[in-house]
Design a protein around this motif. Sequence first.
Motif, PDB file in Angstrom:
ATOM      1  N   LEU A 137      42.865 -29.258   0.322  1.00  9.49           N
ATOM      2  CA  LEU A 137      42.506 -29.705   1.671  1.00  9.49           C
ATOM      3  C   LEU A 137      43.154 -28.856   2.754  1.00  9.49           C
ATOM      4  O   LEU A 137      42.735 -28.901   3.911  1.00  9.49           O
ATOM      5  CB  LEU A 137      42.917 -31.173   1.877  1.00  9.49           C
ATOM      6  CG  LEU A 137      42.210 -32.231   1.034  1.00  9.49           C
ATOM      7  CD1 LEU A 137      42.684 -33.620   1.442  1.00  9.49           C
ATOM      8  CD2 LEU A 137      40.696 -32.132   1.187  1.00  9.49           C
ATOM      9  N   MET A 138      44.182 -28.091   2.399  1.00 11.43           N
ATOM     10  CA  MET A 138      44.881 -27.275   3.405  1.00 11.43           C
ATOM     11  C   MET A 138      43.957 -26.158   3.899  1.00 11.43           C
ATOM     12  O   MET A 138      43.394 -25.410   3.089  1.00 11.43           O
ATOM     13  CB  MET A 138      46.144 -26.673   2.812  1.00 11.43           C
ATOM     14  CG  MET A 138      46.867 -25.693   3.740  1.00 11.43           C
ATOM     15  SD  MET A 138      47.575 -26.462   5.185  1.00 11.43           S
ATOM     16  CE  MET A 138      49.253 -26.752   4.591  1.00 11.43           C
ATOM     17  N   PRO A 139      43.786 -26.033   5.212  1.00 15.87           N
ATOM     18  CA  PRO A 139      42.897 -24.989   5.742  1.00 15.87           C
ATOM     19  C   PRO A 139      43.471 -23.581   5.662  1.00 15.87           C
ATOM     20  O   PRO A 139      42.949 -22.679   6.306  1.00 15.87           O
ATOM     21  CB  PRO A 139      42.706 -25.414   7.212  1.00 15.87           C
ATOM     22  CG  PRO A 139      43.115 -26.835   7.291  1.00 15.87           C
ATOM     23  CD  PRO A 139      44.189 -26.988   6.250  1.00 15.87           C
ATOM     24  N   THR A 144      49.217 -17.906   1.263  1.00 15.81           N
ATOM     25  CA  THR A 144      49.834 -17.877   2.594  1.00 15.81           C
ATOM     26  C   THR A 144      50.887 -18.966   2.722  1.00 15.81           C
ATOM     27  O   THR A 144      52.013 -18.721   3.162  1.00 15.81           O
ATOM     28  CB  THR A 144      48.753 -18.062   3.679  1.00 15.81           C
ATOM     29  OG1 THR A 144      47.799 -17.002   3.577  1.00 15.81           O
ATOM     30  CG2 THR A 144      49.371 -18.040   5.067  1.00 15.81           C
ATOM     31  N   VAL A 145      50.541 -20.182   2.305  1.00 10.85           N
ATOM     32  CA  VAL A 145      51.466 -21.317   2.416  1.00 10.85           C
ATOM     33  C   VAL A 145      52.695 -21.100   1.540  1.00 10.85           C
ATOM     34  O   VAL A 145      53.795 -21.563   1.868  1.00 10.85           O
ATOM     35  CB  VAL A 145      50.754 -22.630   2.035  1.00 10.85           C
ATOM     36  CG1 VAL A 145      51.700 -23.825   2.152  1.00 10.85           C
ATOM     37  CG2 VAL A 145      49.529 -22.846   2.916  1.00 10.85           C
ATOM     38  N   LEU A 193      48.854 -29.390  11.022  1.00 12.51           N
ATOM     39  CA  LEU A 193      49.768 -28.813  10.040  1.00 12.51           C
ATOM     40  C   LEU A 193      49.422 -27.358   9.761  1.00 12.51           C
ATOM     41  O   LEU A 193      50.312 -26.487   9.707  1.00 12.51           O
ATOM     42  CB  LEU A 193      49.739 -29.616   8.743  1.00 12.51           C
ATOM     43  CG  LEU A 193      50.546 -29.025   7.585  1.00 12.51           C
ATOM     44  CD1 LEU A 193      52.027 -28.936   7.944  1.00 12.51           C
ATOM     45  CD2 LEU A 193      50.341 -29.844   6.318  1.00 12.51           C
ATOM     46  N   ALA A 194      48.148 -27.070   9.570  1.00  5.66           N
ATOM     47  CA  ALA A 194      47.736 -25.687   9.310  1.00  5.66           C
ATOM     48  C   ALA A 194      48.108 -24.784  10.472  1.00  5.66           C
ATOM     49  O   ALA A 194      48.551 -23.640  10.280  1.00  5.66           O
ATOM     50  CB  ALA A 194      46.227 -25.635   9.059  1.00  5.66           C
ATOM     51  N   SER A 208      40.175 -19.769   9.392  1.00  6.23           N
ATOM     52  CA  SER A 208      38.785 -19.481   9.715  1.00  6.23           C
ATOM     53  C   SER A 208      38.530 -19.831  11.182  1.00  6.23           C
ATOM     54  O   SER A 208      39.285 -20.600  11.786  1.00  6.23           O
ATOM     55  CB  SER A 208      37.858 -20.311   8.829  1.00  6.23           C
ATOM     56  OG  SER A 208      37.946 -21.685   9.175  1.00  6.23           O
ATOM     57  N   PRO A 209      37.466 -19.273  11.781  1.00  7.17           N
ATOM     58  CA  PRO A 209      37.158 -19.635  13.180  1.00  7.17           C
ATOM     59  C   PRO A 209      37.033 -21.145  13.380  1.00  7.17           C
ATOM     60  O   PRO A 209      37.515 -21.680  14.375  1.00  7.17           O
ATOM     61  CB  PRO A 209      35.830 -18.907  13.438  1.00  7.17           C
ATOM     62  CG  PRO A 209      35.870 -17.732  12.519  1.00  7.17           C
ATOM     63  CD  PRO A 209      36.568 -18.226  11.283  1.00  7.17           C
ATOM     64  N   GLN A 210      36.398 -21.819  12.423  1.00  6.99           N
ATOM     65  CA  GLN A 210      36.253 -23.272  12.556  1.00  6.99           C
ATOM     66  C   GLN A 210      37.602 -23.966  12.448  1.00  6.99           C
ATOM     67  O   GLN A 210      37.882 -24.919  13.173  1.00  6.99           O
ATOM     68  CB  GLN A 210      35.312 -23.815  11.477  1.00  6.99           C
ATOM     69  CG  GLN A 210      34.999 -25.305  11.625  1.00  6.99           C
ATOM     70  CD  GLN A 210      34.373 -25.634  12.961  1.00  6.99           C
ATOM     71  OE1 GLN A 210      33.428 -24.985  13.409  1.00  6.99           O
ATOM     72  NE2 GLN A 210      34.912 -26.647  13.632  1.00  6.99           N
ATOM     73  N   ALA A 211      38.466 -23.473  11.545  1.00  2.79           N
ATOM     74  CA  ALA A 211      39.797 -24.062  11.420  1.00  2.79           C
ATOM     75  C   ALA A 211      40.600 -23.861  12.703  1.00  2.79           C
ATOM     76  O   ALA A 211      41.353 -24.744  13.115  1.00  2.79           O
ATOM     77  CB  ALA A 211      40.541 -23.466  10.232  1.00  2.79           C
ATOM     78  N   ARG A 212      40.449 -22.700  13.347  1.00  2.62           N
ATOM     79  CA  ARG A 212      41.152 -22.471  14.606  1.00  2.62           C
ATOM     80  C   ARG A 212      40.639 -23.412  15.692  1.00  2.62           C
ATOM     81  O   ARG A 212      41.419 -23.929  16.501  1.00  2.62           O
ATOM     82  CB  ARG A 212      41.000 -21.010  15.042  1.00  2.62           C
ATOM     83  CG  ARG A 212      41.860 -20.049  14.226  1.00  2.62           C
ATOM     84  CD  ARG A 212      41.987 -18.703  14.911  1.00  2.62           C
ATOM     85  NE  ARG A 212      40.728 -17.970  14.915  1.00  2.62           N
ATOM     86  CZ  ARG A 212      40.338 -17.152  13.956  1.00  2.62           C
ATOM     87  NH1 ARG A 212      41.110 -16.967  12.900  1.00  2.62           N
ATOM     88  NH2 ARG A 212      39.193 -16.514  14.038  1.00  2.62           N
ATOM     89  N   ARG A 213      39.316 -23.638  15.704  1.00  2.00           N
ATOM     90  CA  ARG A 213      38.762 -24.589  16.672  1.00  2.00           C
ATOM     91  C   ARG A 213      39.276 -25.992  16.384  1.00  2.00           C
ATOM     92  O   ARG A 213      39.624 -26.743  17.306  1.00  2.00           O
ATOM     93  CB  ARG A 213      37.228 -24.563  16.624  1.00  2.00           C
ATOM     94  CG  ARG A 213      36.610 -23.322  17.207  1.00  2.00           C
ATOM     95  CD  ARG A 213      35.110 -23.296  17.012  1.00  2.00           C
ATOM     96  NE  ARG A 213      34.436 -24.308  17.809  1.00  2.00           N
ATOM     97  CZ  ARG A 213      34.112 -24.166  19.088  1.00  2.00           C
ATOM     98  NH1 ARG A 213      34.440 -23.052  19.726  1.00  2.00           N
ATOM     99  NH2 ARG A 213      33.481 -25.107  19.745  1.00  2.00           N
TER     100      ARG A 213
END
Length: 333
Positions: A137-139, A144-145, A193-194, A208-213
């Motif tokens: 579930l982590m974006p 990286t994490v 959290l991400a 991702s762009p959506q995750a940043r939004r």
Amino acid sequence: MLVSSFSTEVVAAPERFELFTEITDRSHMPNRLRSSHQDDFRARMRVLDLGELQVSTMSFPHLEITRTAKLIRQSDPEAYQINYFLGEEGVLSLAGDDTALRAGDLVVMDSSRPYRGDVLAVRDGWSHVTVQFPRGLMPLPERTVRHLLGVRIDGRRGMGGLFARWLADLHVRAGEFAPADASTLASVTLDLLASVCAHCLEAEDALSPQARRNALRARISAFVEEHLADPALTPRAVADAHHISLRHLQQLLAEHGTSPAAWIRHRRLERCRLDLTDPRLDARPVQAVAERWGFTDPAHFSRLFRAAYGTSPRDYRNLPRRPAQGRVSDREQ
């Protein structure tokens, strides 16, 4: 209800530590536990169940927690666990490195990696908040994490502070949420959290762009919740605080079928509604409740409240109240 509660005081003192171990094995993951208070282990836990993600708040005097390779082979939920220290201090050992932690710190753990922790409560009250969810579930990518596991994150300022305040608010308001809120609350928690992790690692490009939004929307949501009582909270003030245009803010919220002004108004009305059902606030005038959440015009507030809930604020306060109920463990029943 999304909340379940548990206390070791439902059994006799000699049984309390064993009961705590049984409950946490089921609610989180099996660990080897020890405590200097095993003869009379007084602990509490409250869990906010948001589907695949859960937020639990615990209180205990002292605990040694060891996750061994053998335990991982026997049972591994393949989950991330984030601990926010409210009133305790301790040492976390991961891959031979020790990290000192104290109240206000955040730390990310992985259920698939051995670790050892030794934590001691430094004041009365809740000790820490734990967020647990499947790694998928982590974006952010696992690679990286991985660089942030066991690293102390400052929960007093910046993005870490924003996430810590969000967790503290979830704890305080856990009983106010309905099942329909679970998905949104889980999404905001994950995106915040991400964003914290990416900021700490200077890895925003990994989102991702959506995750940043989503992360931006989560930051805006937390900001609005924190400033609802301020009459100066306007869509323009929200946009300025996040260094975006008003049009950008409008586009972000339009994706969820609302506008900045409507969203702020809805959240303020909800806070007023909850205050009007709180018996501890019965002596507070309706106008004072409205002013507490940014409504300075009593007549305007009354019209908005009636439009939203079908009755006046005064009549709503006088409706029959249902006592709040939460699930409890089998041992409490």
